[in-house]
Design a protein around this motif. Structure first.
Motif, PDB file in Angstrom:
ATOM      1  N   LEU C   4     -18.550 -73.996  14.112  1.00  0.00           N
ATOM      2  CA  LEU C   4     -19.447 -73.486  13.066  1.00  0.00           C
ATOM      3  C   LEU C   4     -19.148 -74.126  11.723  1.00  0.00           C
ATOM      4  CD1 LEU C   4     -19.772 -69.688  13.934  1.00  0.00           C
ATOM      5  CD2 LEU C   4     -21.437 -71.513  14.300  1.00  0.00           C
ATOM      6  N   THR C  28     -33.193 -66.470  13.051  1.00  0.00           N
ATOM      7  CA  THR C  28     -31.881 -66.916  13.531  1.00  0.00           C
ATOM      8  C   THR C  28     -32.050 -67.935  14.653  1.00  0.00           C
ATOM      9  OG1 THR C  28     -31.069 -64.706  13.014  1.00  0.00           O
ATOM     10  CG2 THR C  28     -29.656 -66.094  14.394  1.00  0.00           C
ATOM     11  N   ARG C  31     -33.186 -71.295  13.258  1.00  0.00           N
ATOM     12  CA  ARG C  31     -32.062 -71.981  12.584  1.00  0.00           C
ATOM     13  C   ARG C  31     -31.091 -72.552  13.604  1.00  0.00           C
ATOM     14  NH1 ARG C  31     -28.544 -68.641   9.514  1.00  0.00           N
ATOM     15  NH2 ARG C  31     -27.695 -70.604   8.746  1.00  0.00           N
ATOM     16  N   GLN C  32     -30.697 -71.706  14.563  1.00  0.00           N
ATOM     17  CA  GLN C  32     -29.687 -72.145  15.539  1.00  0.00           C
ATOM     18  C   GLN C  32     -30.214 -73.302  16.388  1.00  0.00           C
ATOM     19  OE1 GLN C  32     -28.423 -68.617  17.672  1.00  0.00           O
ATOM     20  NE2 GLN C  32     -27.241 -67.845  15.921  1.00  0.00           N
ATOM     21  N   PHE C  35     -30.079 -76.458  14.281  1.00  0.00           N
ATOM     22  CA  PHE C  35     -28.702 -76.934  14.109  1.00  0.00           C
ATOM     23  C   PHE C  35     -28.207 -77.589  15.394  1.00  0.00           C
ATOM     24  CE2 PHE C  35     -28.064 -74.154  10.306  1.00  0.00           C
ATOM     25  CZ  PHE C  35     -27.590 -75.142   9.475  1.00  0.00           C
ATOM     26  N   TRP C 194     -24.636 -66.893  19.834  1.00  0.00           N
ATOM     27  CA  TRP C 194     -25.000 -68.150  19.180  1.00  0.00           C
ATOM     28  C   TRP C 194     -24.477 -69.358  19.932  1.00  0.00           C
ATOM     29  CZ3 TRP C 194     -21.193 -71.463  17.630  1.00  0.00           C
ATOM     30  CH2 TRP C 194     -19.906 -70.918  17.478  1.00  0.00           C
ATOM     31  N   MET C 198     -26.922 -72.157  21.480  1.00  0.00           N
ATOM     32  CA  MET C 198     -26.897 -73.501  20.897  1.00  0.00           C
ATOM     33  C   MET C 198     -26.409 -74.539  21.916  1.00  0.00           C
ATOM     34  SD  MET C 198     -25.755 -72.458  17.040  1.00  0.00           S
ATOM     35  CE  MET C 198     -25.775 -74.058  16.305  1.00  0.00           C
ATOM     36  N   MET C 231     -28.527 -58.293  16.792  1.00  0.00           N
ATOM     37  CA  MET C 231     -27.596 -59.025  17.670  1.00  0.00           C
ATOM     38  C   MET C 231     -26.944 -58.057  18.671  1.00  0.00           C
ATOM     39  SD  MET C 231     -27.906 -62.014  16.262  1.00  0.00           S
ATOM     40  CE  MET C 231     -29.015 -62.257  14.887  1.00  0.00           C
TER      41      MET C 231
END
Lengths: 402, 98, 311
Positions: C4, C28, C31-32, C35, C194, C198, C231
Motif C-alpha cells: 500500500l 473504493t 480507485r482500487q 491502482f 482490498w 486488487m 467493508m
C-alpha cells in the motif's frame, strides 16, 4: 439524373449490396462491427471476405446483436477509428437507442441501411419504414435510387460525416436495389482512398495523454446546450453535403444535389419521391411529357437534414404535388415525407408565396410493386385537381386491397 | 457547497458530450458531512488501510504516508475510522460543528 | 500486488468530488481497480448506473483516465468496440501505447440487461476486464429487484407485504455463467478485501483474453445499514459463505479466502433492513431454507475447489 461525363473507373455488373461493400473496401475503415440481417447481410458478408483475404486493414467484429453492433461502432469511433456498419429493418430498430447516442456524442460513423419493412407482420422486402422511423435520431440520411447512387453516396459518406461530426446513413431499397444487378461504374481504389482522406478526430479515447470523459450525464444545466449543438450542426449541414458533392463531381464527373429535379423547369404537376420507385416514375413523366402534360418529379436524396427551404422554393412554382411515401407514420395525418414537405411549404404561406395543392400517397409497403399504371393514375388525379376538380382524400393508399 | 461555475454556451462547449478528466476535484462534497473523521498523527501506524478503503479519495497522502483528511471531499461516512485497526484507533469520528 | 505504501505514491485515477452516496463502496472499487491496473494506461467504460452517474455529472468528472459511457446494457459491447479500435490502429501503426481496457457495470447492467452484450464480448475474446460491482438490486433507480437479488430480500419491486416476503427466487450464479465461457480469468470477491480484489484485477489484466470479476458491493440505502459498515458487510458476506471469494483460472477453481469459522447467514442479514422481516417468527422456515441453499452452494464450490469443509 446521373450524367456521366467521363468514365474514370471500371464499369461492372453488380448488385447494390456488392457495390456498397466495394465502397467500404475502398474506404477501408479501421473497424466494422455488424450483425447479419436480410437484405443487408451480404454487405457485411462480402466485407468480411475482404477482411479474410487481407484486402483491408479493418478489424471486423461479428457482434451478437445490432444493439451491440451500434454500441461497438460507437465505442470504436469514439476511440479514434473510422468505423462503418450496415443493417436493415428490425436491426435498425434494435439499434434505436444507440442511434440517438451516436448523434448526441457526435460520432461520425457511417452505416449502409438497406430499407426493409418493419414487423409486424414480419416481411423482408423493401419499404422505408425503418429509416423513416429513425429520421429524428440526429443522423444524416441520404437515399439512393439505384446501385450507382448507392455506391457514389457511400464514397461521399465519410467525408460528410467526419466534417460535420454527425453519423450518416446511406440507404437503398431492399431487394429492389440491394439484390438487383445493374451496371455500375466502380471508381479506382486509389482515387476513392484519396477522396475519403484520413480520419483525424480532434479528441479520441485512445489518446491517453489527453484523457477525457465522453458520455457524461448532463442535467438541466447542460443537456440543452449539447442538444442545441446537434441541432446547429444539422442546420448547417447542407453546405457541407453540397461541397462534398461538388468535389465528387469535379473528381469523378457525376453530379449530386440535395434532391434531383426531373423535368421540373416548367412543370405544373409533380411527384416528390424517394428511392428506387423514382426510376419507374421517371418513365411515366417522360411518357406524359411526350403527350404534352407538364409533369415533373423531385427525388429526395438528402432527407436529413431536410432541404425545406430549397424544396419550398421549387415547389412554389407548381400547381399540384403528390408526395409519394414508401412508409407510413400511423399518425392519421399523412406519412413522413408528406408532413415534412407540407411543413416546408408553410414557409411559403408565411412569406405570402404561392402554394401548390398537395396530396399524399402511401405506396409499396412490404415490397408491394408500384408500376407505370399506378403513377399514371396519380398523375391523372393531379391533372384533374389542377383543372379545378375536387382534391378528395389527402392521404391515399395505392395498390392495396382495401 | 457548489464550486463557482461559469456555465458555458453551446458555442463554448467542446463538440459532443466531452468533459475534461478529473474535473470533479473542483466539486466540494464536504458539506454532506454530519460527522467528521479526526486523524491522530501520533497514533497512526501508517498501515494505509484507511487510504485504500476511502470511497472519496479523501485521505491525504504525501510520499506514501498519510498526512491528514481532505475535508473538501470527505462525506463523513466513517469507513476510515472502522477500518483503522482496533488496537491503533488513529481516526475518531466527531460531530460536525454547525 | 505492490504494498500500500508503494501504491500510495502513484497518482489517483479516481478523484474525490463525485456524488456517490456517503459510504458507497463503488468509489473504493473504482480507485482500487485503477491502482491495480498499475502504470500501464487504461481506458474505462461503464454501464449507466450509480457509479457512472455519480462520477460524471457534467461538468465534473471523477475519472483521470479516458472514460466512456453510452447506455445501460452495453458496457461490454462499447468496451469491445474500443478494444477493437485499439487493435486496428495499433496494427496499422497509428498508435504506439500499450493500453488496457476495463468495463464496469452494476448487477442490473450485468446480470440482467447487459448479459447478452457481456456474453458476446467474452465469447469474442476481446482483451478486456469486465468488473461487475454487484449491490444486488437496481439501486440507481431506487432498489428494484434484479437477477442478483438474493431470496428473501426486500426490494421496491419485490417488496415484503401481507402475503409476500420479498424476492421469491434466489439469484443466478453469474460468476459460474462467466466461468462457463471458458475465458482465461474469472474472479469473485467482496469489498473489504482490498488485497484480494486488487490482486485479481492485476491477474485479470495480465491474461491474454477476456476476464471477469464479480465483486459484491453493499449498498447502504438498498441494504439498509450504517455507512461506516460497508467493508464490514462485504466481509460478513464472505464469512457466512453467502459470497465466497474464489477464482477460476483457465478452468481451474481456487478458493482464495476460507473463513476460519462458517458463520450463520443471520450474522450477515441481521445488520440489514432488507432482511429485517425474515427475523419474524413466521419466517423462520424461509430463513432456514436460505441457510440450506447457502450451505449447498458452498459445498458445491468446495468440491470444485478441491477443498475440505470448514472444521
Amino acid at each position: 439524373m446521373i450524367k456521366t461525363t467521363y468514365a474514370k473507373g471500371k464499369v461492372v455488373a453488380k448488385t447494390g449490396n456488392e457495390v456498397m461493400a466495394e465502397a467500404m473496401r475502398q474506404i477501408a475503415p479501421d473497424v466494422v462491427a455488424a450483425y447479419p440481417i436480410t437484405p443487408a447481410t451480404e454487405i457485411v458478408q462480402i466485407f468480411s471476405q475482404f477482411v479474410a483475404d487481407g484486402l483491408v486493414p479493418t478489424e471486423f467484429v461479428a457482434v451478437e446483436s445490432e444493439h451491440s453492433a451500434m454500441s461497438a461502432c460507437i465505442g470504436a469511433c469514439a476511440a479514434g477509428a473510422r468505423t462503418m456498419t450496415g443493417t436493415s429493418s428490425q436491426g435498425l430498430a434494435l439499434m434505436w437507442e444507440m442511434l440517438y447516442i451516436a448523434a448526441g456524442l457526435r460520432l461520425p460513423l457511417v452505416m449502409a441501411v438497406i430499407n426493409r419493412a418493419l414487423s409486424a407482420p414480419i416481411n423482408i422486402h423493401g419499404d422505408q419504414s425503418d429509416t423513416m422511423g429513425a429520421r429524428d435520431a440526429g443522423w444524416i440520411q441520404i437515399y439512393s435510387e439505384n446501385s450507382q447512387e448507392a455506391y457514389d453516396n457511400m464514397v461521399q459518406s465519410t467525408r460528410i460525416a467526419e466534417k460535420l461530426q454527425l453519423p450518416t446513413m446511406i440507404t437503398t431499397d431492399g431487394f429492389i436495389i440491394s439484390h438487383c444487378m445493374e451496371v455500375v461504374e466502380i471508381l479506382p481504389d486509389e482515387d476513392v482512398k484519396k477522396f475519403a482522406g484520413e480520419f483525424k478526430p480532434e479528441r479520441y479515447l485512445l489518446d491517453i495523454k489527453r484523457p477525457y470523459t465522453l458520455g457524461a450525464i448532463d442535467l438541466q444545466d447542460y443537456y440543452f446546450e449539447h442538444r442545441f449543438q446537434l441541432a446547429d450542426a444539422m442546420n448547417n449541414a447542407i453546405p457541407v453535403i453540397l461541397e462534398v458533392a461538388q468535389d465528387f463531381y469535379k473528381t469523378f464527373g457525376r453530379k449530386y444535389d440535395l434532391y434531383e429535379k426531373y423535368c421540373m423547369d416548367d412543370a405544373e404537376v409533380a411527384l416528390v419521391i424517394i428511392g428506387s420507385a423514382a426510376g419507374t416514375a421517371k418513365v411515366v413523366v417522360d411518357d406524359l411529357r411526350s403527350k404534352g402534360v407538364k409533369a415533373g418529379l423531385i427525388k429526395i436524396r438528402v432527407f436529413r437534414p431536410f432541404p425545406a427551404k430549397q424544396l419550398a422554393a421549387d415547389l412554389a412554382k407548381l400547381k399540384v404535388v403528390a408526395v409519394m411515401d414508401r412508409a407510413d407514420s400511423c399518425s392519421g395525418a399523412g406519412a413522413p415525407l408528406y408532413t415534412d414537405v407540407t411543413a416546408a411549404l408553410y414557409s411559403n404561406a408565411n412569406a405570402g408565396l404561392p402554394l401548390p395543392k398537395v396530396v399524399d400517397y402511401v405506396y409499396g409497403l412490404g415490397g408491394r410493386d408500384i408500376d407505370l399504371d399506378h403513377f399514371h393514375e396519380v398523375f391523372a388525379r393531379l391533372e384533374k385537381i389542377k383543372a379545378g376538380g375536387p382534391i378528395g382524400p389527402v392521404v391515399e393508399y395505392i395498390n392495396v386491397r382495401k | 457547497m457548489k464550486a463557482e461555475e461559469h456555465k458555458l454556451t453551446a458555442k463554448e462547449l467542446p463538440v459532443g458530450d466531452i468533459l475534461e478528466a478529473g474535473t470533479a476535484v473542483a466539486f466540494k462534497t464536504g458539506a454532506w458531512r454530519s460527522i467528521r473523521p479526526v486523524w491522530n498523527a501520533q497514533k497512526c501506524i501508517q498501515c494505509m488501510i484507511c487510504w485504500i478503503s476511502c470511497p472519496d479519495t479523501s485521505i491525504i497522502v504525501k510520499d506514501g504516508k498519510v498526512t491528514g483528511i481532505n475535508y473538501d471531499h470527505c462525506k463523513g461516512c466513517g469507513i476510515c475510522a472502522v477500518e483503522c485497526p482496533k488496537k491503533v484507533c488513529a481516526i475518531t469520528m466527531e460531530a460536525e460543528k454547525k | 500486488m505492490a504494498s500500500l505504501k508503494e501504491l500510495a505514491k502513484r497518482p489517483e485515477s479516481f478523484t474525490g468530488g463525485h456524488r456517490l452516496c456517503t459510504g458507497c463502496g463503488a468509489g473504493t472499487i473504482a480507485r482500487q481497480a485503477l491502482f491495480a491496473a498499475g502504470d500501464k494506461p487504461v481506458v474505462v467504460t461503464s454501464a449507466t448506473g450509480c457509479l457512472e452517474v455519480a462520477s460524471t455529472i457534467f461538468p465534473f468528472s471523477a475519472w483521470n483516465v479516458p472514460f466512456f459511457h453510452s447506455a445501460f446494457e452495453n458496457s461490454a459491447a462499447s468496451c469491445s468496440g474500443i478494444e477493437t479500435a485499439y487493435r486496428s490502429l495499433k496494427k496499422q501503426g497509428k498508435i504506439a501505447d500499450d493500453i488496457r481496457f476495463i468495463a464496469f457495470g452494476g448487477d442490473g447492467g450485468t446480470y440482467d440487461i447487459g448479459l447478452q452484450s457481456l456474453s458476446g464480448a467474452m465469447e469474442r475474446r476481446h482483451k478486456m476486464l469486465y468488473i461487475c460491482y454487484n449491490n444486488e438490486a437496481y439501486m440507481n433507480t431506487g432498489i428494484q429487484r434484479s437477477g442478483a437479488t438474493p431470496r428473501g430480500a426486500h426490494t421496491t419491486t419485490a417488496p415484503t407485504g401481507k402475503v409476500k416476503t420479498g424476492k421469491d427466487q434466489n439469484r443466478k450464479d453469474l460468476t459460474a455463467i462467466m466461468a462457463a465461457h471458458d475465458i482465461p480469468y474469472v474472479g469473485q470477491t467482496a469489498v473489504g478485501y482490498w488485497n484480494d480484489f486488487m490482486t485479481k484485477v492485476q491477474k485479470a489484466l495480465e491474461v491474454d483474453g477476456p476476464s471477469f470479476i464479480n465483486i459484491i458491493q453493499p449498498c447502504r440505502l438498498g441494504w439498509g445499514y450504517k455507512p461506516e459498515d460497508t467493508m464490514v458487510l462485504g466481509r460478513l458476506a464472505v464469512e457466512t459463505c453467502i459470497w465466497p471469494v474464489y477464482e477460476v483460472v483457465n478452468g481451474e477453481y481456487k478458493l482464495n479466502i476460507k473463513p476460519k469459522e462458517k458463520k450463520p447467514v443471520t450474522e450477515f442479514m441481521k445488520h440489514q433492513v432488507r432482511f429485517k422481516h425474515l427475523f419474524k417468527p413466521e419466517n423462520q422456515t424461509l430463513l432456514n431454507e436460505i441457510q440450506v441453499e447457502v450451505d449447498q452452494r458452498w459445498a458445491k464450490l468446495l468440491r470444485l475447489c478441491n477443498e475440505q469443509p470448514i472444521a
